[in-house]
Write a protein that holds these residues in place. Structure first.
Motif, PDB file in Angstrom:
ATOM      1  N   TYR A 139       0.846  -1.192   0.000  1.00  0.00           N
ATOM      2  CA  TYR A 139       0.000   0.000   0.000  1.00  0.00           C
ATOM      3  C   TYR A 139       0.885   1.246   0.000  1.00  0.00           C
ATOM      4  CZ  TYR A 139       1.126   1.092   4.862  1.00  0.00           C
ATOM      5  OH  TYR A 139       1.799   1.428   6.004  1.00  0.00           O
ATOM      6  N   GLY A 140       0.264   2.370  -0.264  1.00  0.00           N
ATOM      7  CA  GLY A 140       0.900   3.673  -0.119  1.00  0.00           C
ATOM      8  C   GLY A 140      -0.155   4.662   0.345  1.00  0.00           C
ATOM      9  N   LEU A 141       0.245   5.641   1.125  1.00  0.00           N
ATOM     10  CA  LEU A 141      -0.715   6.644   1.581  1.00  0.00           C
ATOM     11  C   LEU A 141      -0.057   8.020   1.680  1.00  0.00           C
ATOM     12  CD1 LEU A 141      -0.416   7.637   4.829  1.00  0.00           C
ATOM     13  CD2 LEU A 141      -1.055   5.264   5.194  1.00  0.00           C
ATOM     14  N   ILE A 142      -0.870   9.043   1.501  1.00  0.00           N
ATOM     15  CA  ILE A 142      -0.485  10.433   1.747  1.00  0.00           C
ATOM     16  C   ILE A 142      -1.411  10.954   2.832  1.00  0.00           C
ATOM     17  CG2 ILE A 142      -0.321  12.756   0.788  1.00  0.00           C
ATOM     18  CD1 ILE A 142       0.058  11.427  -1.973  1.00  0.00           C
ATOM     19  N   SER A 143      -0.836  11.447   3.909  1.00  0.00           N
ATOM     20  CA  SER A 143      -1.617  11.934   5.036  1.00  0.00           C
ATOM     21  C   SER A 143      -1.372  13.419   5.231  1.00  0.00           C
ATOM     22  CB  SER A 143      -1.230  11.173   6.310  1.00  0.00           C
ATOM     23  OG  SER A 143      -1.932  11.680   7.423  1.00  0.00           O
ATOM     24  N   PHE A 162      -3.685   3.980  -1.673  1.00  0.00           N
ATOM     25  CA  PHE A 162      -3.989   2.867  -2.573  1.00  0.00           C
ATOM     26  C   PHE A 162      -3.524   1.582  -1.924  1.00  0.00           C
ATOM     27  CE2 PHE A 162       0.458   3.364  -3.730  1.00  0.00           C
ATOM     28  CZ  PHE A 162       0.883   2.057  -3.964  1.00  0.00           C
ATOM     29  N   ILE A 163      -4.173   0.480  -2.259  1.00  0.00           N
ATOM     30  CA  ILE A 163      -3.744  -0.840  -1.822  1.00  0.00           C
ATOM     31  C   ILE A 163      -3.919  -1.795  -2.998  1.00  0.00           C
ATOM     32  CG2 ILE A 163      -6.016  -1.432  -0.862  1.00  0.00           C
ATOM     33  CD1 ILE A 163      -4.428  -2.985   1.324  1.00  0.00           C
ATOM     34  N   VAL A 164      -2.892  -2.530  -3.294  1.00  0.00           N
ATOM     35  CA  VAL A 164      -2.912  -3.459  -4.429  1.00  0.00           C
ATOM     36  C   VAL A 164      -3.916  -4.571  -4.149  1.00  0.00           C
ATOM     37  CG1 VAL A 164      -1.557  -5.091  -5.772  1.00  0.00           C
ATOM     38  CG2 VAL A 164      -0.565  -2.898  -5.101  1.00  0.00           C
ATOM     39  N   GLN A 165      -4.728  -4.907  -5.145  1.00  0.00           N
ATOM     40  CA  GLN A 165      -5.788  -5.894  -4.937  1.00  0.00           C
ATOM     41  C   GLN A 165      -5.280  -7.330  -4.910  1.00  0.00           C
ATOM     42  OE1 GLN A 165      -8.627  -4.293  -8.074  1.00  0.00           O
ATOM     43  NE2 GLN A 165     -10.060  -4.680  -6.415  1.00  0.00           N
ATOM     44  N   ALA A 166      -4.334  -7.653  -5.769  1.00  0.00           N
ATOM     45  CA  ALA A 166      -3.856  -9.035  -5.849  1.00  0.00           C
ATOM     46  C   ALA A 166      -2.928  -9.335  -4.678  1.00  0.00           C
ATOM     47  CB  ALA A 166      -3.133  -9.270  -7.166  1.00  0.00           C
ATOM     48  N   PRO A 167      -3.185 -10.373  -3.907  1.00  0.00           N
ATOM     49  CA  PRO A 167      -2.309 -10.685  -2.768  1.00  0.00           C
ATOM     50  C   PRO A 167      -0.976 -11.252  -3.239  1.00  0.00           C
ATOM     51  CG  PRO A 167      -3.947 -12.410  -3.046  1.00  0.00           C
ATOM     52  CD  PRO A 167      -4.296 -11.336  -4.038  1.00  0.00           C
ATOM     53  N   GLN A 168       0.049 -10.959  -2.489  1.00  0.00           N
ATOM     54  CA  GLN A 168       1.349 -11.589  -2.711  1.00  0.00           C
ATOM     55  C   GLN A 168       1.499 -12.725  -1.708  1.00  0.00           C
ATOM     56  OE1 GLN A 168       5.033  -9.813  -3.458  1.00  0.00           O
ATOM     57  NE2 GLN A 168       4.231  -7.949  -4.406  1.00  0.00           N
ATOM     58  N   VAL A 169       1.588 -13.929  -2.209  1.00  0.00           N
ATOM     59  CA  VAL A 169       1.795 -15.096  -1.352  1.00  0.00           C
ATOM     60  C   VAL A 169       3.289 -15.400  -1.346  1.00  0.00           C
ATOM     61  CG1 VAL A 169       1.231 -17.504  -0.929  1.00  0.00           C
ATOM     62  CG2 VAL A 169      -0.492 -15.976  -1.933  1.00  0.00           C
ATOM     63  N   VAL A 170       3.911 -15.161  -0.219  1.00  0.00           N
ATOM     64  CA  VAL A 170       5.362 -15.332  -0.107  1.00  0.00           C
ATOM     65  C   VAL A 170       5.635 -16.649   0.611  1.00  0.00           C
ATOM     66  CG1 VAL A 170       7.522 -14.279   0.635  1.00  0.00           C
ATOM     67  CG2 VAL A 170       5.569 -12.825   0.055  1.00  0.00           C
ATOM     68  N   ALA A 171       6.177 -17.604  -0.116  1.00  0.00           N
ATOM     69  CA  ALA A 171       6.445 -18.923   0.437  1.00  0.00           C
ATOM     70  C   ALA A 171       7.648 -18.882   1.369  1.00  0.00           C
ATOM     71  CB  ALA A 171       6.686 -19.914  -0.701  1.00  0.00           C
TER      72      ALA A 171
END
Length: 563
Positions: free
Chosen positions: A195-199, A285-294
């Motif tokens: 994700y990334g954010l501007i506050s 924003f937050i990326v929709q596709a999950p990253q599965v890290v083995a």
């Protein structure tokens, strides 16, 4: 005749209303500031520990561990706590034209008054309770500075088998690249979402004008989306699914924008919250596709971040080179985009040719007059014929003054006999209205016009003429209402408009004649608060029009007088 004159009057009145709308009815400014990342479906939120008592910006910077940021365009620092970009100073721009003016401070650290910063990271909806870095995590690094020639890598170990790395790079202008990696040394697969954010906290200063958007902004699926600050106050988070594009917060001249990978699907959101009597706004924003890290594998994410001035050529270059969808829309060119942006390029070319934006405006005006010259010539000839018929019109008014219907019938018969179209004089005004509005947009929204001088007392063409008559040109330091802040150039404009009226045929209706007589005075007050460059354009345009019309009237043997 009466209908045509009413039409002409309506056109002028409409122009006045359109020009004055944003000043008479400015959009209400209820701005404040930003919230933390809320729960995105089952994704955990980022904790908020914003301090309630603001601390001085410089004090926070001095007391926290940081990595310095330096290139040709920006200076500042990166906080190791939270790995936040929270200190950005624009080296080429100043608050005002005073000699001791400070550089623009775009970003300020968390905990300071009107804090403004960007964060990047990971969240998870895994059933495993993962210890992830948050906005209070302290990162480590062996580097001390970030430049356009040297990147910086920060490391954070959760001491439970996960090692997070975050590499920051910056070009020689305003674009950061953030590479995130997570090394999974555990025995389980993990699921992460970058994700990334501007506050932003506090009350952003805005112009409050209808013609300019300032606040949350983004391009989603090639479509521009603008959200007013106050629209977020009573609404749930404003979310949009997109592939490509960007999301951020825009000021009049400055932009902070998160730019996910352009082939990545993500959810962009604008949010608002209020805690401790302080409004907070957020774009994220937050990326929709999950990253599965083995186990034993590494997860990666790349995004970009822009923090700087909305320079048109620079935004265009980023859009082309980096493939950022519609990045140029960060500049609010408005509905007349198809005209406003090309007009800016013409002005910018003339500026590079002449070295002065004021001279560029004068040359642009000449070009516009040349383009419309045949149309204006035809119109001025018709108006000159009308002017020559003034004695006949006076006789008709005297003969049929009590019978308006009969008078109008006689006048229309005379126009037909003399082959005169009374409405033809309106055409040059109508065709120049879009040019006028487009130039107004250019003057008002493009940073290239900011603090650009002309000659004499005009030191900023994007600001109103400062030589107010009622303050005796600054000699008397007393406050006057804004509508009375009339400078020298608006008076020049009003005078040029008055002289142009003398060349035009006078309305048959005495009431209309009086209204027309006051139009130059009305426009003088109306344009008193407009950018000086726009007033110079209109004045110069009037002078050229008067000259052209005067020559035509002389050739046609029409008397040049107010009657």
């Amino acid at each position: 005749m009466g209908d045509q004159k009413n039409l002409f009057l309506a056109i002028l009145a409409s122009l006045a209303i359109l020009l004055g709308f944003q000043f008479l009815f400015p959009s209400e400014d209820k701005t404040s500031n930003i919230q933390e990342l809320e729960q995105q479906d089952s994704i955990k939120p980022i904790p908020n520990q914003e301090k309630t008592v603001p601390i001085a910006r410089n004090e926070i910077i001095k007391k926290t561990s940081r990595i310095s940021i330096m290139n040709q365009f920006v200076s500042g620092s990166l906080a190791l706590t939270g790995a936040r970009i929270d200190d950005i100073i624009l080296k080429n721009y100043y608050e005002n034209l005073e000699k001791d003016s400070e550089n623009i401070k775009l970003f300020s650290p968390k905990g300071s008054e009107n804090s403004y910063f960007a964060e990047h990271g990971w969240v998870s909806n895994s059933e495993i309770d993962l210890k992830l870095p948050n906005n209070e995590s302290v990162w480590t690094t062996e580097e001390s500075d970030l430049t356009n020639e040297k990147s910086v890598t920060l490391v954070w170990d959760n001491l439970e088998g996960l090692i997070f790395k975050r590499t920051f790079s910056i070009d020689n202008e305003y674009m950061f690249t953030i590479n995130q990696t997570v090394i999974n040394n555990t025995s389980n697969s993990i699921i992460l979402y970058p994700y990334g954010l501007i506050s932003r906290s506090g009350m952003p200063e805005t112009s409050g004008l209808y013609i300019l958007h300032e606040g949350p902004i983004g391009v989603f699926n090639d479509t521009l989306k603008e959200v007013d600050y106050d629209d977020l106050h009573e609404a749930p988070p404003n979310k949009t699914n997109s592939t490509g594009g960007w999301i951020g917060i825009s000021d009049k001249y400055w932009l902070a924008a998160l730019i996910p990978e352009q082939n990545t699907s993500y959810i962009g959101a604008f949010r608002h919250s209020r805690k401790n009597q302080q409004d907070k706004y957020q774009a994220d924003f937050i990326v929709q596709a999950p990253q599965v890290v083995a186990p034993g594998a590494t997860g990666k994410s790349v995004s970009r971040f822009f923090a700087g001035a909305k320079e048109v050529h620079l935004l265009d270059r980023y859009e082309k080179q980096l493939g950022i969808a519609r990045f140029d829309l960060a500049v609010d060119f408005g509905w007349f985009y198809f005209l406003t942006k090309p007009l800016f390029f013409v002005l910018d070319y003339f500026f590079k040719l002449l070295g002065n934006f004021g001279l560029a405006i004068l040359l642009l005006t000449v070009c516009v007059k040349l383009i419309f010259f045949p149309l204006a010539n035809k119109s001025y000839k018709a108006m000159s014929k009308m002017k020559g018929l003034q004695p006949e019109m006076t006789k008709l008014r005297e003969r049929h003054g009590a019978d308006r219907q009969k008078m109008n019938q006689e006048m229309m018969a005379m126009y037909k006999r003399e082959k005169v179209n009374p409405a033809s004089g309106c055409l040059p005004i109508i065709v120049q209205i879009p040019v006028f509005f487009a130039l107004y947009k250019v003057m008002f929204v493009t940073i290239e016009m900011r603090h650009q001088p002309f000659f004499g007392w005009i030191h900023d063409l994007s600001a109103p003429d400062p030589m107010y008559i009622l303050t005796l040109f600054g000699a008397v330091p007393w406050d006057i209402p804004q509508f009375l802040m009339i400078g020298i150039w608006p008076i020049f404009m009003g005078a040029s408009m008055y002289f142009q009226q003398l060349l035009n045929p006078q309305p048959a209706d005495p009431v209309q004649a009086k209204i027309f007589l006051f139009m130059p005075l009305f426009f003088t007050f109306l344009l008193g608060s407009f950018p000086a460059g726009l007033v110079i354009y209109w004045t110069w345009n009037n002078i050229l029009s008067v000259s052209q019309q005067w020559v035509i009237m002389r050739r046609m043997g029409v008397a040049i007088n107010p009657t």
